[in-house]
Design an enzyme around this catalytic site. Structure first.
Site, PDB file in Angstrom:
ATOM      1  N   ASP A 143      26.075 -69.055   0.258  1.00 18.58           N
ATOM      2  CA  ASP A 143      25.179 -67.940   0.549  1.00 18.58           C
ATOM      3  C   ASP A 143      25.897 -66.617   0.357  1.00 18.58           C
ATOM      4  OD1 ASP A 143      26.723 -68.767   2.830  1.00 18.58           O
ATOM      5  OD2 ASP A 143      25.564 -67.377   4.063  1.00 18.58           O
ATOM      6  N   GLU A 208      26.874 -69.310   6.031  1.00 19.64           N
ATOM      7  CA  GLU A 208      28.085 -68.698   6.605  1.00 19.64           C
ATOM      8  C   GLU A 208      27.884 -67.235   6.947  1.00 19.64           C
ATOM      9  OE1 GLU A 208      31.909 -66.555   6.745  1.00 19.64           O
ATOM     10  OE2 GLU A 208      30.300 -66.287   5.283  1.00 19.64           O
TER      11      GLU A 208
END
Length: 524
Positions: A143, A208
């Site tokens: 991400d 994350e």
């Protein structure tokens, strides 16, 4: 025959080195590490690997372009589908290597107002099950932080653009580029029909940047996945320098706070009520102003009491560190630092706590002016804490300090202080074999020793992996200091991306050799 001379009070006698090593396993490892420092020439295997990587670098860049094109923003819930797409792409890349891939679901993410959002699956991948080999597990994330060209980007953040040897795009350095460098490194062994020197595992997540919700529970549930893991490597930070490689052995923790002041049930007209009430914003500004002084020193009583003293051994690591004042000021766009010497800057960036004020919620922040008195405002700040600082103690100190300052204002307003995030600092043992293997690989690829650094930021997964798996964790960055992670115009240098692939491949060879030497001596 290699021998050592050992002096006693009465004589000087020689002991065969191999006999001495049999007496001390630890001494064996340290001695082998010292000997290795004299060699940085690539082996025949490394030369084949490096040539393949050079020949296929355009293919590696093209694959990175495909990854960057996916807007896998984990901060904005409506883009969750893009993360699922990114997870599928990464899983397919790993399957192409011959890896066994499992997609594990994690529990939902609780959002404000009672929403429960589904989370993208986590990749657990495995390649090789040779009990005679060590197993290296790589953690990375797929991400990215939000990005729009209107934010000040020179290029479209989701179209990989190369200019002057720099690959611009969101996620290039944080963290898609390093993840792909690891996949490329493993893929090079496969493509050359070379036996992987280690077993390899991947744990790749897609949340994350949003705090890795559900990851801690997943690690606890998948103990079997880590049962044969020897080393865990994370490549989710950057060097201290633009040009000199680094290995990271510590990070600061983070305690993030909200301080909320409420003065009324609704916003009020400043002409009708200004001057006759205790305004929430005035109280909040005073509270925030009481936290840190102009020199950067935190004003909360007792906050420095538990900070660990720096040792002479650690200070020796600072001497060779490449820190260019002009370069660092240019990288971040400031005129001056708070400190004038390299040691003072590094100590206050890595070894001392810092307090930063991040923003105010509830106040008018658009262009123009809105002449209202906000009914409720929330100040947001965080403390980066260092080893030996206790989160509960920090939380108590912050609350006590703010309540004391607030009481002196004689305000009837409502004060609420809460800790929103609590992440512990992490520190590694730089004498672990994987740190030496990484040093050797860096010498081979970059022809110089790395800086041994800490990171002033917080990477909670390092401490999380260490605490839950009880395995050795190392942070092995390949990005340069000017990469601009989380910022506009994020990039990774093509050279860093390609040499990063080389250094990861070399690391796998080196950790295999060190592990084999350790295993032989343990058996003897």
């Amino acid at each position: 025959m290699c021998c050592l001379c050992i002096k006693t009070r009465r004589n000087c006698f020689y002991i065969n080195l191999l006999e001495l090593l049999e007496l001390s396993h630890v001494f064996l490892i340290m001695l082998s590490l010292d000997v290795s420092k004299s060699s940085s020439h690539p082996s025949d295997a490394e030369q084949r690997i490096f040539q393949y990587i050079d020949d296929h670098q355009d293919t590696f860049v093209e694959n990175l372009s495909k990854w960057v094109a996916v807007e896998s923003d984990s901060i904005q819930p409506h883009l969750r589908g893009n993360i699922a797409e990114m997870v599928k792409i990464a899983a397919d890349n790993l399957r192409a290597l011959g890896a066994t891939v499992e997609l594990r679901n994690v529990s939902g993410q609780n959002e404000p107002y009672g929403q429960n959002l589904s989370l993208p699956p986590v990749i657990l991948a495995e390649l090789g099950k040779d009990a005679e080999k060590p197993t290296v597990c790589f953690y990375g994330h797929l991400d990215v932080m939000p990005a729009q060209k209107e934010d000040g980007w020179k290029t479209d953040p989701y179209i990989l653009t190369e200019m002057d040897g720099k690959l611009y795009g969101r996620g290039t350095t944080d963290n898609k580029g390093p993840v792909l460098a690891w996949i490329n490194a493993v893929g090079t062994f496969i493509a050359l029909n070379m036996t992987l020197p280690v077993n390899v595992k991947f744990l790749l997540e897609g949340m994350e940047e949003a705090g890795s919700p559900g990851l801690e529970d997943l690690l606890k549930e998948t103990a079997g996945f880590f049962s044969n893991v020897t080393y865990i490597v994370i490549s989710d930070n950057i060097w201290l320098s633009n040009k000199k490689p680094a290995l990271t052995y510590g990070t600061r923790g983070n305690a993030a706070f909200f301080v909320e002041v409420e003065c009324s049930k609704k916003d009020l007209h400043s002409g009708s009520f200004g001057g006759i009430i205790h305004e929430a914003m005035s109280d909040l500004v005073a509270l925030l102003d009481s936290l840190v002084d102009s020199s950067g020193r935190i004003l909360i009583p007792g906050i420095y009491d538990d900070v660990a003293d720096i040792t002479d051994e650690e200070m020796k690591l600072y001497a060779p560190i490449d820190f260019n004042f002009v370069e660092h000021k240019a990288n971040i766009g400031v005129k001056e630092f708070l400190y004038k010497t390299k040691d003072d800057i590094l100590l206050n960036l890595w070894r001392n706590p810092s307090l930063s004020i991040h923003g105010i919620e509830g106040a008018f922040s658009e262009s123009g002016i809105k002449t209202v008195i906000p009914s409720k405002v929330i100040g947001k700040f965080s403390i980066r804490q260092v080893p030996n600082m206790n989160l509960s103690t920090v939380q108590s100190q912050v609350k006590e300090h703010l309540k004391n300052i607030f009481s002196k204002r004689n305000s009837p307003n409502k004060l609420t202080v809460s800790m929103q995030v609590g992440a512990m600092p992490w520190i590694a043992n730089i004498k672990d074999p994987q740190y030496e293997a990484a040093r050797r690989a860096i010498r081979t690829v970059f022809q110089q020793d790395p800086d041994m650094i800490r990171d002033g930021s917080t990477i909670p997964v390092a401490k999380m992996f260490e605490d839950i798996t009880k395995k050795s964790v190392m942070m092995f960055p390949i990005g340069a200091a000017d990469d601009g992670e989380h910022s506009q115009n994020e990039k990774i240098n093509r050279l860093n991306y390609i040499n990063g692939t080389k250094v990861f491949a070399s690391f796998l060879l080196e950790i295999s050799k060190l592990h084999s030497a350790s295993t032989r001596m343990t058996a003897s």
